[in-house]
Design an enzyme around this catalytic site. Structure first.
Site: not given
Length: 349
Positions: A229, A274
């Site tokens: 990512s 996250h």
């Protein structure tokens, strides 16, 4: 506003010191809020709404009204100023409206038609159907994260208590933990409790129980990178503040957005922060599905096969790196539509 807070606190059976402890403030402040000699901050209003289960809009309107009266209530030009302010607020609101795209609006309409149909056939629901679909959800959610158990093996571990030869202890725990986390969000759904930090930490604690016990239910203390990512999650010292903003955003928007849009947003926002060392994807999907279940929808089961997984990751990447959430919300809405269609097909409707 003072009576709103006091009545809600007494209804919950909380003492002022207990509420102060939950808010992380001095007990004397609670007494001042209730007597009207001190006004809570906006963040404190959000937390009070969650903790005392007061409708956020009702409490915020009362807070803003008192704030306005305190600032300009005695001024001779107060009414004139309010009229001018109202015109400007309406203009800003009109020009800042986040309108849904035509394709998303159409999809949400189709979803609500399916949900209305399902609502009229709820008598055909059964424990067996729920058990089967929840097992599939556990299997697919874990498969997204790399668990190699088959659907049948997942069933044997969860429902028969068997150990699968050649599969790691972690894979066994992932299956058991995820199924228990589903049971937990169903309990939260029945209680109709608002989504607060404690509940998200509890979901995560279940996901990582026995796998990373020292990190289960706790925010990460180290920086992390997401493989494949271009998005870099916030530094660990920012996580607590980001999560505080996350719940404030939820309280502010939970009654404004379509439930499917709200669920998708809460999923994307959590996985973008996250906040955990591991288990972010599973926790985010469980939060999404808790919101869907609370509003009478069915579990949106994102598949773990390669094509589905890549579509999921691509939509997330676009949301995280290009500040464009349309693709991700459309992706979640499409999954929910397919899940509703399958549910209706199973009950023969």
């Amino acid at each position: 506003m003072k009576s709103l807070i006091k009545n809600a606190r007494e209804k919950k059976g909380l003492k002022t010191r207990e509420l102060a402890h939950l808010l992380g403030i001095d007990q004397a402040l609670i007494s001042k809020f209730e007597s009207g000699t001190r006004k809570p901050t906006k963040d404190q209003v959000v937390k009070l709404a969650s903790l005392l289960e007061i409708d956020y809009e009702t409490l915020m309107v009362a807070w803003l009204k008192e704030k306005i009266l305190y600032e300009i209530g005695q001024d001779e030009f107060a009414l004139k100023a309010l009229q001018v302010a109202e015109e400007e607020i309406r203009y800003v609101a009109k020009n800042n409206t986040n309108t849904l795209s035509k394709s998303l609006t159409t999809l949400l309409t189709q979803i609500d038609v399916l949900k209305a149909k399902l609502d009229s056939f709820r008598q055909f629901d059964s424990y067996r159907i729920s058990q089967t679909l929840e097992l599939e959800y556990t299997f697919e959610s874990n498969r997204i994260e790399g668990n190699t158990m088959t659907l049948r093996e997942t069933d044997l571990v969860i429902n028969e208590g068997l150990t699968i030869s050649g599969k790691s202890m972690r894979e066994h725990l992932e299956a058991i933990n995820h199924q228990e986390a589903i049971a937990f969000i169903k309990e939260l759904m029945k209680k109709n409790t608002s989504l607060i930090e404690r509940e998200v930490l509890s979901i995560h604690n279940l996901i990582l129980r026995g796998i990373h016990p020292e990190d289960a239910g706790r925010y990460r203390k180290v920086q992390v990178m997401i493989k494949g990512s271009g998005h870099t999650p916030p530094q660990p010292f920012l996580v607590a503040k980001e999560m505080e903003d996350y719940f404030i955003w939820y309280e502010t928007n939970k009654n404004k957005l379509h439930p499917v849009v709200l669920a998708a947003e809460m999923h994307e926002r959590l996985v973008t922060i996250h906040p955990f060392i591991d288990g972010n994807g599973r926790t985010s999907r469980l939060v999404m599905n808790l919101i869907l279940l609370q509003h009478g929808y069915v579990i949106a089961n994102i598949k773990g096969d390669y094509d589905s997984r890549m579509s999921y990751y691509k939509a997330l990447e676009t949301a995280q790196t290009q500040n464009n959430k349309e693709d991700f919300i459309l992706f979640v809405a499409q999954i929910e539509k397919e899940s509703l269609e399958r549910y209706l097909a199973i009950i023969g409707q």
